[in-house]
Design an enzyme around this catalytic site. Structure first.
Site, short mmCIF file in Angstrom:
data_model
loop_
_atom_site.label_atom_id
_atom_site.label_comp_id
_atom_site.label_asym_id
_atom_site.label_seq_id
_atom_site.Cartn_x
_atom_site.Cartn_y
_atom_site.Cartn_z
N CYS A 93 5.11 -4.23 -3.53
CA CYS A 93 5.00 -3.55 -2.41
C CYS A 93 6.17 -2.67 -1.99
O CYS A 93 5.89 -1.99 -0.97
CB CYS A 93 4.44 -4.47 -1.31
N CYS A 133 0.61 4.35 12.26
CA CYS A 133 0.16 4.91 11.00
C CYS A 133 0.94 6.48 10.85
O CYS A 133 0.36 7.33 11.49
CB CYS A 133 -1.39 5.35 11.30
#
Length: 374
Positions: A333, A14
């Site tokens: 995306c 992340c």
């Protein structure tokens, strides 16, 4: 959102961890706007946000450690398991599944695969949770040797996980950084997981793709349906249709919809969903999207494209540019490949756009644009 594994440098997946979510969303909108700035007539709708944590419906857990003490998560640089059962990206009810699976690894004597010695059997455990809370659990193995033990101990797993609807073994014999192999061995009677989105039931098979953020996926399909309904086409193609999300949402009386997808597994899922929904004018075919378009004898009013990160490519973009298609709904995306594809279709002008944050805590996001022929 804050994560102890990120702070300890155990997992750095992340990349935006610790940044304020409002800033993350604003940066994604700015990034998309900058990439498509050449299209002056493009009007942006408000970005669709995600939950900051607990939003993932699928866990892709690498198995490490030992049979007695397995880890579910990732491997470090030395090939040792890093346990991420408490990863904040997963909702609490999905997190609760991981200790049960770890205990089952021990019960069924599924030796974790050691990448350094190339010994062991269990490589990954893949878990998908439906909006109704049902589960699909897949054990990725090096060989079929442990399958008999999986079958033997399956009743105990189903007792411990009554929400598990589909359980299978996937065989990945090669030593490579891959998530799964080609061979799937179904261990339960049920072979699909029902993903109920916006009141539409989509049937997910083991090797079919589904967006990992159900709430944002629902918004994505609603946005596509809204734009298609406003355009009111009588014929629609849904290229790269996957399990048929856009096609199923855009089906309507008097509207012919065709979905095209290279994955036969996904097409089987989509056909089951269409049959169950009773859509007579909705059909799905397995095949290459570009090849289908180039060989088609009739051209639809509107085309939906939802390609992988590489985009639709020069050949399909060129076909759309010279075709008589009036509108295109492009769901991407990867805004960089989207910008490249739009440059190859100057006759199709972007008029509406929206960022949907499918992947909080990372720089990735989904962006949709509505194109109209100039």
């Amino acid at each position: 959102m804050q994560c102890p594994h990120f702070d300890a440098h155990e997992c750095r997946s992340c990349t935006l961890m610790g940044q304020g979510y409002a800033a993350q969303l604003a940066d994604k909108q700015r990034h998309a706007g900058d990439l498509l700035a050449a299209h002056g007539g493009l009007r942006w709708d408000r970005p669709f946000p995600s939950q900051e944590s607990g939003f993932r419906n699928k866990a892709k857990m690498v198995v490490g450690g030992t049979v007695e003490h397995p880890t579910l998560g990732i491997l470090d640089a030395g090939g040792r398991g890093v346990d991420l059962q408490d990863c904040g990206l997963y909702p609490a009810d999905l997190q609760a599944v991981f200790p049960v699976l770890a205990a089952f690894v021990t019960r069924a004597a599924l030796t974790p695969y050691d990448v350094t010695t190339r010994r062991g059997e269990l490589k990954n455990v893949l878990v998908t949770q439906s909006p109704d809370g049902e589960l699909m659990v897949r054990f990725v193995l090096r060989s079929q040797e442990p399958v008999s033990r999986l079958r033997k101990h399956l009743p105990s797993l189903l007792d411990a996980l009554p929400r598990a609807r589909v359980v299978s073994a996937n065989i990945l014999p090669e030593h490579k950084a891959a998530l799964e192999g080609d061979q799937e061995i179904l261990l339960t009677e049920a072979d699909t997981l029902t993903m109920r989105v916006n009141g539409i039931e989509m049937h997910l098979r083991q090797q079919s793709f589904f967006q990992t953020n159900t709430e944002v996926a629902a918004a994505l399909y609603r946005q596509g349906r809204e734009w298609v309904d406003e355009a009111a086409p009588t014929s629609v193609w849904d290229l790269y249709c996957g399990v048929g999300g856009f096609a199923l949402h855009c089906a309507a009386p008097g509207r012919e919809v065709v979905g095209i997808e290279s994955s036969r597994e996904a097409i089987v899922s989509a056909e089951r969903s269409a049959e169950q929904a009773g859509f007579d004018d909705l059909t799905f075919r397995a095949g290459d999207a570009t090849a289908f378009a180039l060989a088609a004898e009739r051209v639809p009013d509107l085309v939906i494209v939802n390609p992988p990160r590489r985009g639709i490519g020069a050949e399909l973009a060129g076909w759309l540019e010279t075709s008589t298609v009036r509108q295109v709904v492009y769901s991407s995306c990867n805004a960089e490949s989207l910008a490249r594809d739009l440059a190859a279709m100057p006759s199709l002008r972007p008029v509406r756009g929206r960022v949907l944050d499918m992947f909080p805590q990372t720089s990735h996001y989904e962006v949709m644009v509505l194109l109209e022929r100039a």
